[in-house]
Write a protein that holds these residues in place. Structure first.
Motif, PDB file in Angstrom:
ATOM      1  N   VAL A   1      14.431  -0.904  17.931  1.00 28.25           N
ATOM      2  CA  VAL A   1      15.145   0.361  18.078  1.00 28.25           C
ATOM      3  C   VAL A   1      14.982   0.834  19.524  1.00 28.25           C
ATOM      4  N   SER A   2      16.038   1.294  20.123  1.00 26.03           N
ATOM      5  CA  SER A   2      16.066   1.589  21.564  1.00 26.03           C
ATOM      6  C   SER A   2      14.951   2.516  22.013  1.00 26.03           C
TER       7      SER A   2
ATOM      8  N   ALA B   1      11.786   0.502  22.796  1.00 21.18           N
ATOM      9  CA  ALA B   1      12.013  -0.816  23.375  1.00 21.18           C
ATOM     10  C   ALA B   1      11.326  -1.025  24.704  1.00 21.18           C
TER      11      ALA B   1
ATOM     12  N   ASP C   1      11.524  -5.944  26.280  1.00 23.40           N
ATOM     13  CA  ASP C   1      12.605  -6.788  26.806  1.00 23.40           C
ATOM     14  C   ASP C   1      12.079  -7.850  27.768  1.00 23.40           C
TER      15      ASP C   1
ATOM     16  N   SER D   1      16.695  -8.045  20.329  1.00 24.46           N
ATOM     17  CA  SER D   1      18.049  -7.538  20.072  1.00 24.46           C
ATOM     18  C   SER D   1      17.951  -6.082  19.647  1.00 24.46           C
ATOM     19  N   ASP D   2      18.824  -5.237  20.191  1.00 24.91           N
ATOM     20  CA  ASP D   2      18.801  -3.804  19.900  1.00 24.91           C
ATOM     21  C   ASP D   2      19.489  -3.511  18.566  1.00 24.91           C
TER      22      ASP D   2
END
Length: 371
Positions: A68-69, A72, A76, A84-85
């Motif tokens: 979840v953004s 995050a 990354d 993956s978002d």
């Protein structure tokens, strides 16, 4: 007038049995074949676990993770992760259930504000990528399916069968050899027949239990070293129960092997009399291999004395047994063991000195006198 020295006091039944057990143990551990075969077995188990861990770690370059953004940050750029978002927690959980990702990192209610969602175990790469240990939510924490289910059940059955047949055959061979060479007559002049039988069972049971405990210890150590904590969590308790059940179950089978071997006087004749004991030892292995996904068969196995040492630990591993079931199964196994030992002692005592052709069990149990 000179006095004659008094005859030495014969040892008690317990002392005599312990002396025979010591003789059985020392004669075995001094043989190169026993030491080499045990070492090869332990090294093979260690190598198999390490190799399986290495191979499982090569299944894909990166671990797919849904994030979840809002949480995050830093993931990354983490090595070994394919991030993956996703929009929210529900989408992340669905991605895990669908098998699109191995895990998901979502906002949490705990002090760290982060949770990791996975099916049955959180990938170590995901946990290492986070600065602090997060809460882990497992969607199916008790799952033991597919390869791991088959391998563990196969392992329990194989270890029981190999150890029981190996040490049981040793008891049988020693018994027949002593009869064939008439050494048993010398032994019985020093110790009672029941003490001789008890010593054989105790000595070989100690060796078999020691080897099984060593296998369990090496397996646990290998899982810890290779970082397979999820597998260790699933099999830790069942392994302990397996060792306990094995200790009693082997005594039962050892009594059958010894009594069966006492019915013949030549090594060449042991095949026929040992066949029932060997089938009783092999049957649990075949049942767990072919019916490891059949709850009814496993339940029946866990309460039949000859198969309980395999059936009950497998059910504990699969999470299908209540807390009281292993206790009841163990009590039934112990009661059956006492009954079998009593019958085996009667057979052994009445047939171990009978030479010539094969002695019939019915004849021995009926109390017929020796020729």
């Amino acid at each position: 007038m000179s006095t004659r020295p008094s005859a030495p006091t014969p040892p008690s039944q317990v002392r005599a049995a312990l002396l025979v057990a010591e003789r059985e143990i020392t004669s075995q551990v001094r043989t190169k074949s026993f030491l080499i075969s045990t070492a090869i077995l332990l090294v093979g188990i260690l190598a198999a676990i390490v190799v399986s861990s290495v191979l499982s770690g090569r299944e894909g370059d990166d671990v797919p993770v849904a994030v979840v953004s809002s949480v995050a940050a830093g993931l990354d750029a983490a090595d070994g992760l394919a991030v993956s978002d996703v929009a929210d927690r529900d989408a992340a959980e669905q991605a895990v259930r669908d098998g699109d990702v191995d895990a998901a990192v979502v906002p949490g209610d705990g002090p760290l504000g982060v949770e990791v969602i996975a099916m049955d175990a959180a990938p170590q790469e995901v946990l290492d990528a986070l600065t602090e240990a997060p809460e882990v939510v497992l969607l199916e924490p008790a799952a033991a399916e597919g390869g791991i289910r088959y391998l563990v059940t196969f392992g329990f059955g194989l270890v029981f069968m190999m150890s029981a047949i190996g040490f049981g055959s040793t008891i049988a061979q020693n018994t027949v050899t002593e009869k064939q060479t008439r050494i048993v007559e010398i032994l019985l002049s020093a110790v009672p027949a029941r003490a001789l039988l008890a010593g054989k069972i105790l000595g070989n049971s100690a060796l078999a239990l020691g080897q099984t405990a060593a296998i369990a210890a090496v397996s646990v150590l290998a899982l810890v070293v290779t970082g397979q904590d999820d597998v260790l969590t699933m099999i830790g308790t069942p392994i302990v129960w397996f060792v306990v059940f094995f200790a009693i179950g082997f005594v039962l089978l050892a009594a059958i092997f010894a009594a069966s071997a006492s019915l013949v006087s030549r090594i060449e004749d042991t095949g026929v009399v040992l066949q029932p004991a060997i089938w009783l030892t092999m049957l649990p292995y075949f049942l767990v291999v072919f019916f490891n996904d059949n709850a009814t068969v496993l339940t029946v196995m866990s309460y039949v004395p000859f198969s309980a040492p395999v059936g009950m630990p497998v059910r504990l591993f699969l999470g299908e047994a209540a807390w009281w079931e292993p206790l009841l199964s163990l009590a039934l196994l112990a009661a059956a063991c006492l009954g079998v030992i009593a019958i085996a002692a009667r057979i052994y005592e009445r047939s171990v000195l009978r030479m010539g052709g094969r002695v019939r069990v019915r004849e021995v149990l009926s109390g017929a006198s020796a020729d």
